[in-house]
Scaffold this motif. Sequence first.
Motif, PDB file in Angstrom:
ATOM      1  N   THR A 112    -103.354 -47.114 -65.210  1.00  0.00           N
ATOM      2  CA  THR A 112    -103.354 -45.740 -64.689  1.00  0.00           C
ATOM      3  C   THR A 112    -104.734 -45.072 -64.730  1.00  0.00           C
ATOM      4  O   THR A 112    -104.975 -44.121 -63.995  1.00  0.00           O
ATOM      5  N   ASP A 113    -105.637 -45.573 -65.611  1.00  0.00           N
ATOM      6  CA  ASP A 113    -106.911 -44.854 -65.797  1.00  0.00           C
ATOM      7  C   ASP A 113    -107.742 -44.757 -64.513  1.00  0.00           C
ATOM      8  O   ASP A 113    -108.369 -43.729 -64.248  1.00  0.00           O
ATOM      9  N   THR A 114    -107.789 -45.832 -63.748  1.00  0.00           N
ATOM     10  CA  THR A 114    -108.580 -45.802 -62.500  1.00  0.00           C
ATOM     11  C   THR A 114    -107.703 -46.009 -61.265  1.00  0.00           C
ATOM     12  O   THR A 114    -108.210 -46.286 -60.183  1.00  0.00           O
ATOM     13  N   THR A 132    -104.021 -37.395 -58.633  1.00  0.00           N
ATOM     14  CA  THR A 132    -104.966 -37.602 -59.718  1.00  0.00           C
ATOM     15  C   THR A 132    -104.230 -37.696 -61.048  1.00  0.00           C
ATOM     16  O   THR A 132    -103.123 -37.168 -61.193  1.00  0.00           O
ATOM     17  N   LYS A 133    -104.837 -38.396 -61.997  1.00  0.00           N
ATOM     18  CA  LYS A 133    -104.241 -38.505 -63.336  1.00  0.00           C
ATOM     19  C   LYS A 133    -104.567 -37.224 -64.095  1.00  0.00           C
ATOM     20  O   LYS A 133    -105.747 -36.908 -64.294  1.00  0.00           O
ATOM     21  N   THR A 134    -103.543 -36.489 -64.508  1.00  0.00           N
ATOM     22  CA  THR A 134    -103.780 -35.159 -65.081  1.00  0.00           C
ATOM     23  C   THR A 134    -103.520 -35.086 -66.579  1.00  0.00           C
ATOM     24  O   THR A 134    -103.791 -34.073 -67.198  1.00  0.00           O
ATOM     25  N   ALA A 141     -98.182 -54.006 -67.979  1.00  0.00           N
ATOM     26  CA  ALA A 141     -98.183 -55.419 -68.381  1.00  0.00           C
ATOM     27  C   ALA A 141     -98.783 -55.574 -69.780  1.00  0.00           C
ATOM     28  O   ALA A 141     -99.481 -56.541 -70.075  1.00  0.00           O
ATOM     29  N   MET A 142     -98.518 -54.592 -70.643  1.00  0.00           N
ATOM     30  CA  MET A 142     -99.040 -54.663 -72.016  1.00  0.00           C
ATOM     31  C   MET A 142     -97.911 -54.396 -72.998  1.00  0.00           C
ATOM     32  O   MET A 142     -96.857 -53.863 -72.637  1.00  0.00           O
ATOM     33  N   SER A 143     -98.148 -54.758 -74.268  1.00  0.00           N
ATOM     34  CA  SER A 143     -97.177 -54.391 -75.300  1.00  0.00           C
ATOM     35  C   SER A 143     -97.926 -53.906 -76.538  1.00  0.00           C
ATOM     36  O   SER A 143     -99.121 -54.194 -76.713  1.00  0.00           O
ATOM     37  N   ALA A 173     -97.581 -47.841 -65.555  1.00  0.00           N
ATOM     38  CA  ALA A 173     -96.796 -47.256 -66.650  1.00  0.00           C
ATOM     39  C   ALA A 173     -97.714 -46.526 -67.612  1.00  0.00           C
ATOM     40  O   ALA A 173     -98.881 -46.884 -67.766  1.00  0.00           O
ATOM     41  N   MET A 174     -97.177 -45.518 -68.239  1.00  0.00           N
ATOM     42  CA  MET A 174     -97.911 -44.808 -69.286  1.00  0.00           C
ATOM     43  C   MET A 174     -97.539 -45.349 -70.658  1.00  0.00           C
ATOM     44  O   MET A 174     -98.294 -45.234 -71.607  1.00  0.00           O
ATOM     45  N   ARG A 175     -96.320 -45.898 -70.762  1.00  0.00           N
ATOM     46  CA  ARG A 175     -95.876 -46.461 -72.050  1.00  0.00           C
ATOM     47  C   ARG A 175     -95.810 -47.974 -71.919  1.00  0.00           C
ATOM     48  O   ARG A 175     -95.336 -48.485 -70.891  1.00  0.00           O
TER      49      ARG A 175
HETATM   50  N1  LIG Z   1    -101.442 -46.381 -68.766  1.00  0.00           N
HETATM   51  C1  LIG Z   1    -102.419 -47.243 -68.503  1.00  0.00           C
HETATM   52  O1  LIG Z   1    -102.236 -48.151 -67.711  1.00  0.00           O
HETATM   53  C2  LIG Z   1    -103.725 -47.004 -69.205  1.00  0.00           C
HETATM   54  C3  LIG Z   1    -104.563 -48.254 -69.447  1.00  0.00           C
HETATM   55  N2  LIG Z   1    -105.668 -47.916 -70.313  1.00  0.00           N
HETATM   56  C4  LIG Z   1    -105.118 -48.813 -68.139  1.00  0.00           C
HETATM   57  O2  LIG Z   1    -105.531 -48.063 -67.298  1.00  0.00           O
HETATM   58  O3  LIG Z   1    -105.163 -49.999 -67.984  1.00  0.00           O
END
Ligand SMILES: NC(=O)C[C@H](N)C(=O)O
Length: 325
Positions: free
Chosen positions: A88-90, A160-162, A14-16, A113-115
């Motif tokens: 994705t971080d947590t 886990t996030k690798t 949900a970011m750009s 999402a990663m992107r």
């Molecule tokens: N890919 C992501 O979502 C990383 C972002 N920094 C988050 O965890 O909110």
Amino acid sequence: MSKVVIITTGGTIAMSEDLKTKTVKPLDQDTLDFFLPFLEEYVNVEMEHFMNIPSPHMTPEKMYQLALHTKKYLEDDEVLGIVITHGTDTLEETAYFLDLLLTSDKPVVLTGAMRSSNELGADGPVNLVGAVRVVADPSSTGKGVLVVFNDEIHAARYVTKTHTSNVATFQSPENGPIGTVTKKGIRFSHAPLLRDNYELSPPNTKIGLVKAAAGMDDLLINTLIEHGYEGIVIEGLGQGNLPPEMLGGIKKGIEKGIPIVLVSRCFNGFVDAVYGYEGGGKQLKDLGLIFSNGLNGQKARIKLMITINLFKKDPSINLQQYFDV
Ligand SMILES: NC(=O)C[C@H](N)C(=O)O
């Protein structure tokens, strides 16, 4: 009519990216509404914007609110299951938290999402479609909380996030994904054997996480004890060994009745009372450390945060039993 509920919490999905400053920032909450027509090709969906935070801002209290909210939806007969979008971080911590506290057999799937949404090859849309398809598929029932990324289905306990940026970041080092999302369907290869559940109660105890490294002393452990932390997780070396200089603080913590859980900083395998030297696993076991069964540090911290409530109610409880699972 049966439906899948999507609860959004924020994250890169949900970011750009600001094309001038090249920094990634949250969008308006309703950006994800754009996906609804694509998802409705598979199943009836409802989307609720619950929060819009980057996942480093996630807290155990917010996870608890999310668990209560998810539980409420799961009790509705019309709801097939839940998708939760998350940074994705947590993400793995929230997924494991929900796995320990939700008892419904209906699928709950986390994705993200990663992107960011305006990047070339943005992975959010395909991950969201994959997650909705997994929830809508009857074979996903009774497998605990799942994480769907990059066409793979992972169990919350193991994932886990690798990787910091790769779209294939989510892995289960111990036994791989439990299923795959294909063009034609959802295919599970195995189901998680180990699953434990606890009563839904607020996670309001401060639990510290310390990583061991060559030559470290007990300063961080002593600091946690002095600052009122009621539980500590230590990421030890190899099969569960520590530099001898860390032992002073550990003994002090044990004497004060603070549960100390030992995991390995290796991302694969288990800690065991194998080594008999100073700081070795045998000595740590004899001192009363709780040995965790393959969880990583951040997940052992979540489990201790939840199970310590049982210990606070009845201090005669041996917390080791919950870490054998
Ligand atoms: N890919 C992501 O979502 C990383 C972002 N920094 C988050 O965890 O909110």
